[in-house]
Design a protein around this motif. Structure first.
Motif, PDB file in Angstrom:
ATOM      1  N   GLY A 159      24.608  -8.915   9.072  1.00  0.00           N
ATOM      2  CA  GLY A 159      24.115  -7.566   9.355  1.00  0.00           C
ATOM      3  C   GLY A 159      23.075  -7.041   8.393  1.00  0.00           C
ATOM      4  N   GLU A 160      22.362  -7.929   7.712  1.00  0.00           N
ATOM      5  CA  GLU A 160      21.309  -7.507   6.784  1.00  0.00           C
ATOM      6  C   GLU A 160      19.956  -8.000   7.276  1.00  0.00           C
ATOM      7  N   PHE A 161      18.970  -7.113   7.253  1.00  0.00           N
ATOM      8  CA  PHE A 161      17.640  -7.428   7.767  1.00  0.00           C
ATOM      9  C   PHE A 161      16.582  -6.940   6.786  1.00  0.00           C
ATOM     10  N   ASP A 162      15.550  -7.733   6.614  1.00  0.00           N
ATOM     11  CA  ASP A 162      14.436  -7.334   5.756  1.00  0.00           C
ATOM     12  C   ASP A 162      13.632  -6.257   6.470  1.00  0.00           C
ATOM     13  N   VAL A 163      13.298  -5.218   5.740  1.00  0.00           N
ATOM     14  CA  VAL A 163      12.613  -4.075   6.341  1.00  0.00           C
ATOM     15  C   VAL A 163      11.295  -4.478   6.997  1.00  0.00           C
ATOM     16  N   SER A 164      10.659  -5.521   6.495  1.00  0.00           N
ATOM     17  CA  SER A 164       9.370  -5.949   7.055  1.00  0.00           C
ATOM     18  C   SER A 164       9.519  -6.713   8.363  1.00  0.00           C
ATOM     19  N   ASP A 165      10.757  -7.089   8.704  1.00  0.00           N
ATOM     20  CA  ASP A 165      10.988  -7.911   9.893  1.00  0.00           C
ATOM     21  C   ASP A 165      11.516  -7.134  11.083  1.00  0.00           C
ATOM     22  N   LYS A 172      14.632   7.755  14.503  1.00  0.00           N
ATOM     23  CA  LYS A 172      16.041   8.070  14.784  1.00  0.00           C
ATOM     24  C   LYS A 172      16.847   6.813  15.087  1.00  0.00           C
ATOM     25  N   HIS A 173      16.264   5.897  15.834  1.00  0.00           N
ATOM     26  CA  HIS A 173      16.957   4.641  16.121  1.00  0.00           C
ATOM     27  C   HIS A 173      17.295   3.919  14.814  1.00  0.00           C
ATOM     28  N   LYS A 174      16.370   3.942  13.885  1.00  0.00           N
ATOM     29  CA  LYS A 174      16.585   3.292  12.582  1.00  0.00           C
ATOM     30  C   LYS A 174      17.711   3.979  11.818  1.00  0.00           C
ATOM     31  N   ARG A 175      17.727   5.300  11.797  1.00  0.00           N
ATOM     32  CA  ARG A 175      18.768   6.049  11.087  1.00  0.00           C
ATOM     33  C   ARG A 175      20.142   5.782  11.691  1.00  0.00           C
ATOM     34  N   ASP A 176      20.197   5.685  13.016  1.00  0.00           N
ATOM     35  CA  ASP A 176      21.485   5.443  13.676  1.00  0.00           C
ATOM     36  C   ASP A 176      22.020   4.051  13.356  1.00  0.00           C
ATOM     37  N   LEU A 177      21.130   3.100  13.145  1.00  0.00           N
ATOM     38  CA  LEU A 177      21.511   1.708  12.941  1.00  0.00           C
ATOM     39  C   LEU A 177      21.932   1.380  11.517  1.00  0.00           C
ATOM     40  N   PHE A 178      21.185   1.898  10.531  1.00  0.00           N
ATOM     41  CA  PHE A 178      21.310   1.383   9.174  1.00  0.00           C
ATOM     42  C   PHE A 178      21.844   2.402   8.176  1.00  0.00           C
ATOM     43  N   GLU A 179      22.529   1.858   7.165  1.00  0.00           N
ATOM     44  CA  GLU A 179      22.963   2.679   6.046  1.00  0.00           C
ATOM     45  C   GLU A 179      21.741   3.199   5.295  1.00  0.00           C
ATOM     46  N   ASP A 180      21.893   4.343   4.656  1.00  0.00           N
ATOM     47  CA  ASP A 180      20.806   4.900   3.862  1.00  0.00           C
ATOM     48  C   ASP A 180      20.562   4.023   2.646  1.00  0.00           C
ATOM     49  N   SER A 181      19.314   3.645   2.441  1.00  0.00           N
ATOM     50  CA  SER A 181      18.988   2.762   1.317  1.00  0.00           C
ATOM     51  C   SER A 181      17.492   2.785   1.066  1.00  0.00           C
ATOM     52  N   GLU A 182      17.136   2.640  -0.200  1.00  0.00           N
ATOM     53  CA  GLU A 182      15.727   2.530  -0.591  1.00  0.00           C
ATOM     54  C   GLU A 182      15.333   1.067  -0.769  1.00  0.00           C
ATOM     55  N   SER A 183      16.280   0.162  -0.537  1.00  0.00           N
ATOM     56  CA  SER A 183      16.045  -1.267  -0.738  1.00  0.00           C
ATOM     57  C   SER A 183      15.194  -1.844   0.392  1.00  0.00           C
ATOM     58  N   SER A 184      14.609  -3.005   0.139  1.00  0.00           N
ATOM     59  CA  SER A 184      13.861  -3.705   1.179  1.00  0.00           C
ATOM     60  C   SER A 184      14.799  -4.378   2.172  1.00  0.00           C
TER      61      SER A 184
END
Length: 276
Positions: A159-165, A172-184
């Motif tokens: 369940g981990e994906f690189d932000v560039s991929d 909103k779709h992104k917020r619903d899917l992923f935990e809050d993080s500043e990581s790549s």
């Protein structure tokens, strides 16, 4: 054993007889239809496996597969299929799921959804996002996600994906899917991961599944199969759907004469099983 030099490896070619063996292995074990026009792609992809395994040539490599090298068979199927996907791919399916299908199921119990050919997980995670919005924290909503390739399943389950991929229809779709993080690295929310059971399954072998489903997704998988295998697949899915259940397939796929398997089209590459 003498390994190929780099120059020999790059010039290594596949005989007609060897190609037919590859075609046979791919067909009988995984249902893949490898036509002559795909031969250059097959040769290019399997050359890498010839070198990686230290095989002398294609003949030696195919013998390894024929003798049942399980680990290499996994690499073989991975090399011959393309795992191209994204979150909310073919958005119209997810809009239909949210606006029509899931509202119909709100009063149902033990809701079951199958993502067949789930690849690296974007599809089942997208389904889970819509399900959570509709059903909240209900524990009787479960998603089965299957694929024949163990490598993509390991990636998907993590369940981990690189932000560039990754790409999304909206923020909103992104917020619903992923935990809050500043990581790549983006991590799918735990509530969504917990809804999904990832399992290995070969669609052309007997299915070790005992339940029936409200919804089945099998998109851009049947394109690898010949028509007879596709027809068997569609009929198999129909038999695993509840009365009134839905099947979603890929944008370049069609079910010929869906009424023959008790299905009817209800949208773009979307079908519903006849009500009993």
């Amino acid at each position: 054993m003498t390994m190929l030099s780099k120059a020999d490896f790059e010039n290594c070619d596949m005989s007609d007889a060897c190609f037919q063996q590859v075609v046979h292995l791919a067909k009988i074990n995984w249902g893949l239809s490898l036509e002559e026009g795909k031969r250059p792609l097959v040769v290019a992809r399997l050359r890498k496996r010839v070198r990686a395994t230290g095989s002398r040539d294609f003949v030696d490599y195919v013998q390894r597969l024929s003798y049942g090298d399980i680990d290499e068979c996994d690499h073989f199927i991975s090399a011959l299929t393309t795992n191209v996907t994204q979150f909310f791919r073919e958005l119209h399916h997810f809009d239909f799921l949210e606006e029509t299908v899931f509202p119909e199921l709100k009063s149902s119990r033990n809701i079951r959804i199958w993502s067949a050919g789930c690849s690296t997980g974007q599809e089942p995670y997208s389904i889970a996002t819509i399900a959570k919005k509709t059903f909240g924290r209900r524990e009787d909503v479960q998603i089965l996600a299957t694929d024949a390739d163990p490598e993509v399943l390991r990636f998907a389950k993590n369940g981990e994906f690189d932000v560039s991929d990754v790409h999304f229809p909206s923020v909103k779709h992104k917020r619903d899917l992923f935990e809050d993080s500043e990581s790549s690295e983006l991590r799918v929310r735990a509530a969504l991961r917990n809804m999904i059971d990832f399992r290995r399954l070969n669609l052309v072998q007997p299915w070790p599944i005992n339940c029936v489903f409200d919804v089945i997704f099998c998109r851009n998988v049947a394109i690898y199969f010949d028509k007879d295998t596709q027809d068997k697949l569609w009929a198999g899915f129909s038999s695993r759907l509840k009365s009134g259940g839905y099947l979603f397939i890929g944008h370049s796929e069609r079910i010929n004469f869906p009424e023959n398997i008790k299905m009817e089209p209800v949208g773009i590459t979307s079908y519903r099983k006849f009500l009993a």
